[in-house]
Design an enzyme around this catalytic site. Structure first.
Site, PDB file in Angstrom:
ATOM      1  N   SER A 182      23.900  64.591  39.848  1.00  0.00           N
ATOM      2  CA  SER A 182      24.700  63.517  39.240  1.00  0.00           C
ATOM      3  C   SER A 182      23.848  62.405  38.633  1.00  0.00           C
ATOM      4  O   SER A 182      24.214  61.227  38.691  1.00  0.00           O
ATOM      5  CB  SER A 182      25.704  62.944  40.246  1.00  0.00           C
ATOM      6  OG  SER A 182      26.663  63.930  40.593  1.00  0.00           O
TER       7      SER A 182
ATOM      8  N   LYS B 276      22.890  75.211  32.549  1.00  0.00           N
ATOM      9  CA  LYS B 276      23.698  76.183  33.308  1.00  0.00           C
ATOM     10  C   LYS B 276      24.347  77.181  32.332  1.00  0.00           C
ATOM     11  O   LYS B 276      23.751  77.501  31.315  1.00  0.00           O
ATOM     12  CB  LYS B 276      24.726  75.453  34.170  1.00  0.00           C
ATOM     13  CG  LYS B 276      24.118  74.323  35.008  1.00  0.00           C
ATOM     14  CD  LYS B 276      25.047  73.833  36.071  1.00  0.00           C
ATOM     15  CE  LYS B 276      24.437  72.635  36.766  1.00  0.00           C
ATOM     16  NZ  LYS B 276      25.128  72.236  37.965  1.00  0.00           N
TER      17      LYS B 276
ATOM     18  N   HIS C 233      17.919  77.296  42.747  1.00  0.00           N
ATOM     19  CA  HIS C 233      18.998  76.326  42.539  1.00  0.00           C
ATOM     20  C   HIS C 233      20.106  76.605  43.547  1.00  0.00           C
ATOM     21  O   HIS C 233      20.380  77.757  43.879  1.00  0.00           O
ATOM     22  CB  HIS C 233      19.524  76.430  41.108  1.00  0.00           C
ATOM     23  CG  HIS C 233      20.429  75.290  40.735  1.00  0.00           C
ATOM     24  ND1 HIS C 233      21.738  75.219  41.167  1.00  0.00           N
ATOM     25  CD2 HIS C 233      20.213  74.180  40.001  1.00  0.00           C
ATOM     26  CE1 HIS C 233      22.280  74.105  40.701  1.00  0.00           C
ATOM     27  NE2 HIS C 233      21.381  73.456  39.993  1.00  0.00           N
TER      28      HIS C 233
ATOM     29  N   GLU D 148      23.152  76.676  43.283  1.00  0.00           N
ATOM     30  CA  GLU D 148      24.206  77.579  42.783  1.00  0.00           C
ATOM     31  C   GLU D 148      23.758  79.033  42.877  1.00  0.00           C
ATOM     32  O   GLU D 148      24.592  79.936  42.997  1.00  0.00           O
ATOM     33  CB  GLU D 148      24.597  77.172  41.348  1.00  0.00           C
ATOM     34  CG  GLU D 148      25.369  75.853  41.345  1.00  0.00           C
ATOM     35  CD  GLU D 148      25.313  75.078  40.050  1.00  0.00           C
ATOM     36  OE1 GLU D 148      24.866  75.620  39.024  1.00  0.00           O
ATOM     37  OE2 GLU D 148      25.719  73.889  40.063  1.00  0.00           O
TER      38      GLU D 148
ATOM     39  N   GLU E 247      17.572  68.393  45.445  1.00  0.00           N
ATOM     40  CA  GLU E 247      18.935  68.314  44.932  1.00  0.00           C
ATOM     41  C   GLU E 247      19.931  68.455  46.089  1.00  0.00           C
ATOM     42  O   GLU E 247      20.251  69.581  46.500  1.00  0.00           O
ATOM     43  CB  GLU E 247      19.201  69.438  43.935  1.00  0.00           C
ATOM     44  CG  GLU E 247      18.318  69.411  42.716  1.00  0.00           C
ATOM     45  CD  GLU E 247      18.998  70.083  41.534  1.00  0.00           C
ATOM     46  OE1 GLU E 247      19.243  69.390  40.541  1.00  0.00           O
ATOM     47  OE2 GLU E 247      19.315  71.273  41.626  1.00  0.00           O
TER      48      GLU E 247
ATOM     49  N   GLY F 295      26.974  67.697  40.456  1.00  0.00           N
ATOM     50  CA  GLY F 295      28.240  67.735  39.727  1.00  0.00           C
ATOM     51  C   GLY F 295      29.353  66.916  40.354  1.00  0.00           C
ATOM     52  O   GLY F 295      30.505  67.006  39.927  1.00  0.00           O
TER      53      GLY F 295
ATOM     54  N   ASN G  60      19.175  71.215  32.740  1.00  0.00           N
ATOM     55  CA  ASN G  60      19.711  72.513  33.157  1.00  0.00           C
ATOM     56  C   ASN G  60      21.101  72.671  32.534  1.00  0.00           C
ATOM     57  O   ASN G  60      22.061  72.067  33.016  1.00  0.00           O
ATOM     58  CB  ASN G  60      19.795  72.560  34.699  1.00  0.00           C
ATOM     59  CG  ASN G  60      20.439  73.842  35.191  1.00  0.00           C
ATOM     60  OD1 ASN G  60      20.588  74.814  34.438  1.00  0.00           O
ATOM     61  ND2 ASN G  60      20.825  73.864  36.458  1.00  0.00           N
TER      62      ASN G  60
HETATM   63  C1  PEP Z   1      21.945  70.632  38.623  1.00  0.00           C
HETATM   64  O1  PEP Z   1      22.655  71.539  38.252  1.00  0.00           O
HETATM   65  O2  PEP Z   1      20.798  70.888  38.990  1.00  0.00           O
HETATM   66  C2  PEP Z   1      22.464  69.276  38.609  1.00  0.00           C
HETATM   67  C3  PEP Z   1      21.707  68.346  39.121  1.00  0.00           C
HETATM   68  O3  PEP Z   1      23.691  69.082  38.073  1.00  0.00           O
HETATM   69  P1  PEP Z   1      24.387  67.660  37.786  1.00  0.00           P
HETATM   70  O4  PEP Z   1      23.378  66.796  37.093  1.00  0.00           O
HETATM   71  O5  PEP Z   1      25.547  67.996  36.900  1.00  0.00           O
HETATM   72  O6  PEP Z   1      24.798  67.100  39.092  1.00  0.00           O
END
Ligand code: PEP
Length: 271
Positions: free
Chosen positions: A233, A34, A118, A120, A188, A194, A32
């Site tokens: 992460s 983003k 997601h 976000e 998630e 992040g 992803n």
């Molecule tokens: C995500 O945006 O779905 C995500 C898991 O981000 P990150 O790997 O940066 O934590």
């Protein structure tokens, strides 16, 4: 590997690790990007990843770039083992929705997958479970596999309600007609995205079991064939151990997918 959960220290991943050879399906590995990547950078990143993927052995890989890059990347990934995905879609097939992208537009641009729900999007755009289910239905209508995201907040986990929240989100975010063939679910935890923090293996295994249980409650049937991904992460360092946790069928990767070398190490970590 030491892994931390807010308010709770957990063991290392080896305690519940499952040998890779006992896995029953190829993992789904989703990048992803983003809102990152101008044209030149996106092409360079995609080309480098396509080069790696030509060697094979990477599992089922899907890259979800910004919508502006979809057509360009379609050409880069043509004939490679890398599939293309959108990061979101509208609930409607077309119409007066300024700034939005429909599922059929994503399919037209070469996507086979789309992320919906997601955290976000849920937090930044006020999307609840009902909207997420409508988006997943729109994805299915356009022939796309919906990658439906769920996950608890730090407050949910600290108050001991993580599994309840996860189960409720799964049941509420899946439309009629969802099936393992057209849907994957990404667990998630919001606090892990992040942040550099990941749940312990026992917590990941419990969350994935609850995702499957939520699926079974929703559809009164087996969730055994469902692919449940972990996201939050994931790095080249922890991917192997996370992918070895029972019930983990892949990963959704944000920050670490912005390096072709790092993401490729993650893609190979299950072997
Ligand atoms: C995500 O945006 O779905 C995500 C898991 O981000 P990150 O790997 O940066 O934590």
């Amino acid at each position: 590997m030491r892994v931390r959960v807010p308010g709770r220290e957990t063991d290392n991943c080896r305690a519940t690790a499952m040998p890779p050879e006992s896995r029953h399906r190829r993992p789904l590995l989703v990048a992803n990007w983003k809102m990152n990547g101008l044209h030149a950078d996106g092409l360079a990143l995609a080309s480098a990843l396509a080069g790696h993927a030509a060697a094979g052995e990477g599992g089922d890989i899907v890259v979800c770039p910004p919508a502006t890059l979809l057509f360009a990347l379609r050409a880069v990934f043509a004939g490679s083992a890398v599939a293309l995905g959108g990061q979101d879609c509208h609930t409607a097939a077309a119409g007066a929705h300024t700034g939005d992208v429909s599922a059929s537009m994503l399919a037209d641009a070469g996507c086979t997958h789309v992320i919906v729900g997601h955290s976000e999007r849920r937090a930044g755009h006020g999307e609840g479970d009902e909207t997420v289910a409508e988006k997943a239905a729109a994805a299915h209508g356009a022939g796309l596999t919906a990658i439906v995201c769920v996950g608890e907040s730090a407050a949910d986990r600290d108050s001991g309600h993580a599994l309840t929240v996860i189960g409720r989100q799964v049941e509420g975010s899946l439309p009629d007609g969802a099936a393992p063939e057209n849907t994957a679910i990404a667990y998630e935890p919001v606090w892990a995205i992040g942040s550099g923090r990941t749940p312990g293996p026992a917590d990941i295994a419990a969350a994935h079991a609850e995702v499957r249980a939520g699926w079974e409650r929703r559809f009164s049937g087996s969730g055994a064939a469902l692919r449940v991904l972990y996201g939050g992460s994931v790095t080249a360092r922890n991917a192997g151990e996370i992918l070895a946790v029972p019930g983990v069928d892949g990963v959704l990767v944000g920050g670490a997918s912005l390096s072709a070398d790092t993401f490729w190490q993650i893609c190979r970590a299950w072997r």
